[in-house]
Design an enzyme around this catalytic site. Structure first.
Site, mmCIF file in Angstrom:
data_model
loop_
_atom_site.group_PDB
_atom_site.id
_atom_site.type_symbol
_atom_site.label_atom_id
_atom_site.label_comp_id
_atom_site.label_asym_id
_atom_site.label_seq_id
_atom_site.Cartn_x
_atom_site.Cartn_y
_atom_site.Cartn_z
ATOM 1 N N ALA A 143 15.768 -1.906 5.953
ATOM 2 C CA ALA A 143 16.228 -3.237 5.654
ATOM 3 C C ALA A 143 15.868 -3.875 4.501
ATOM 4 O O ALA A 143 14.660 -3.556 3.976
ATOM 5 C CB ALA A 143 16.010 -4.023 7.108
ATOM 6 N N GLN A 148 14.322 -6.616 4.277
ATOM 7 C CA GLN A 148 12.621 -6.778 4.205
ATOM 8 C C GLN A 148 11.852 -5.788 4.816
ATOM 9 O O GLN A 148 10.970 -6.103 5.426
ATOM 10 C CB GLN A 148 12.582 -8.199 4.839
ATOM 11 C CG GLN A 148 12.786 -9.598 4.030
ATOM 12 C CD GLN A 148 11.764 -9.918 3.180
ATOM 13 O OE1 GLN A 148 10.766 -9.373 3.002
ATOM 14 N NE2 GLN A 148 12.303 -10.639 2.213
ATOM 15 N N SER A 149 12.018 -4.588 4.137
ATOM 16 C CA SER A 149 11.337 -3.457 4.686
ATOM 17 C C SER A 149 10.015 -3.429 4.276
ATOM 18 O O SER A 149 9.762 -3.223 2.978
ATOM 19 C CB SER A 149 12.200 -2.347 4.266
ATOM 20 O OG SER A 149 11.579 -1.166 4.663
ATOM 21 N N ASN A 150 8.991 -3.311 5.008
ATOM 22 C CA ASN A 150 7.659 -3.097 4.987
ATOM 23 C C ASN A 150 7.646 -1.449 4.346
ATOM 24 O O ASN A 150 6.679 -1.280 3.419
ATOM 25 C CB ASN A 150 6.945 -3.270 6.146
ATOM 26 C CG ASN A 150 6.766 -4.646 6.689
ATOM 27 O OD1 ASN A 150 6.803 -5.623 6.148
ATOM 28 N ND2 ASN A 150 6.831 -4.836 8.116
ATOM 29 N N ALA A 210 9.717 0.303 2.735
ATOM 30 C CA ALA A 210 10.070 0.304 1.306
ATOM 31 C C ALA A 210 9.185 -0.319 0.476
ATOM 32 O O ALA A 210 8.926 0.141 -0.731
ATOM 33 C CB ALA A 210 11.417 -0.605 1.217
#
Length: 334
Positions: free
Chosen positions: A73, A75-77, A79
């Site tokens: 997503a 705000q992917s942690n 990524a």
């Protein structure tokens, strides 16, 4: 079960702390609460994906990759931690970020995890909702390969048998901490999404015959799908480790009553959990995973599911940097 036979790079600050939460325990007047601080793994503000990336990035290097790709997503942690791991190891990183919330606030789009993605040098493509993101990522990887690059594709959340090894190792680490500190733990609770954390934990716990129930609080999928995803990945992880059959279907338990309006959309209960953990224990939760896991834990205590006299360990999966991307929904935000 021999984790040493798998390639691994050192990325995390381990072991992560195991700490009591006395003020929150007193407030809720229920079980004795402890927290496993996997928000303190160290890589680019920490988080649970770093454990997985120790095995995934080692595999990428072993295969001669020069670029890693993953998706998540906005705000992917995951990524953000993948971009950081790639920067640390001298690999390029390409991210596909999916709009799962419809939020257009500037902080959501450019701050928090997205800001760190850019700082770590990742290149980014954006996608709309409801696509097959794994297929999108494979197609992009094929383009890189056609241009002579050597891509390594990491699934969303780092959740495959290789990534799950990171949480098999976490299970070993926790049990050792329980033994050395004399903690008799009745339950372990954590947020569960892409399945890798829960699958790795239950594989490790069952392989050690720990007999400590594990509860995943779901953040996205319905209960049947979440439990099926976790179980299938646990089975594959057991096979990779050479201990097939140690996880029974009954060992995999998820509660998905706390998803709220959808993935990445904080519920009122999640916002309350953020407030209580910050005010009573000086611990920051993220609005997507750990806050919903904590909201489930708090509600289950209030409803008598977890009782006084029990000892609960909450596994904090990290991601507090994401709070800066959610100022528009926080009660004191813009």
């Amino acid at each position: 079960m021999n984790l040493a036979k798998f390639p691994r790079v050192s990325l995390a600050h381990l072991p992560t702390p195991l700490e009591p939460m006395p003020r929150l325990s007193a407030l809720l007047d229920g079980p004795e609460l402890w927290i496993k601080r996997d928000d303190c793994t160290g890589l680019s503000t920490g988080g649970n994906k770093t454990r997985k990336l120790e095995f995934l990035m080692a595999e990428a290097l072993e295969q001669g990759a020069d670029i890693v790709l993953t998706q998540g997503a906005t705000q992917s942690n995951h990524a953000r931690q993948t971009a950081a791991a790639a920067a640390k190891l001298g690999l390029d990183c390409h991210l596909l970020l999916e709009d799962r919330t419809g939020y257009n606030h500037k902080n959501y789009r450019f701050n928090g995890n997205v800001l760190l993605d850019h700082l770590h040098g990742a290149t980014i493509e954006y996608r709309g909702p409801d696509l097959d993101m794994h297929a999108e990522m494979v197609a992009v990887a094929d383009k890189f390969a056609a241009d002579g690059r050597k891509p390594y594709v990491i699934p969303g959340g780092g959740s495959n048998p290789t990534g799950a090894l990171g949480y098999v190792n976490c299970a070993l680490e926790m049990i050792n901490q329980f033994v050395t500190t004399g903690l008799d733990v009745d339950h372990i609770v954590h947020a569960t999404g892409s399945a890798g954390t829960q699958a790795g934990l239950i594989t490790g716990l069952c392989a050690m015959n720990a007999n400590t129930p594990l509860l995943g609080i779901g953040v996205r999928a319905p209960k049947p799908k979440q439990e099926e995803n976790v179980y299938n990945l646990a089975v594959a992880t057991c096979e990779k480790l050479g201990c097939p059959g140690v996880v029974d279907r009954a060992d995999v338990v998820a509660n998905t009553d706390y998803v709220g309006e959808g993935y990445g959309i904080p519920s009122p209960a999640a916002l309350e959990a953020i407030d209580l953990f910050a005010r009573y224990e000086a611990i920051l939760l993220d609005p997507v995973y750990s806050a919903k896991g904590a909201a489930g834990l708090i509600d289950l205590i209030r409803n008598g599911h977890f009782k006084k006299g029990e000892r609960i360990v909450f596994l904090h999966t990290g991601g507090a940097i994401g709070l800066t991307g959610y100022t528009h929904v926080l009660p004191f935000g813009e």
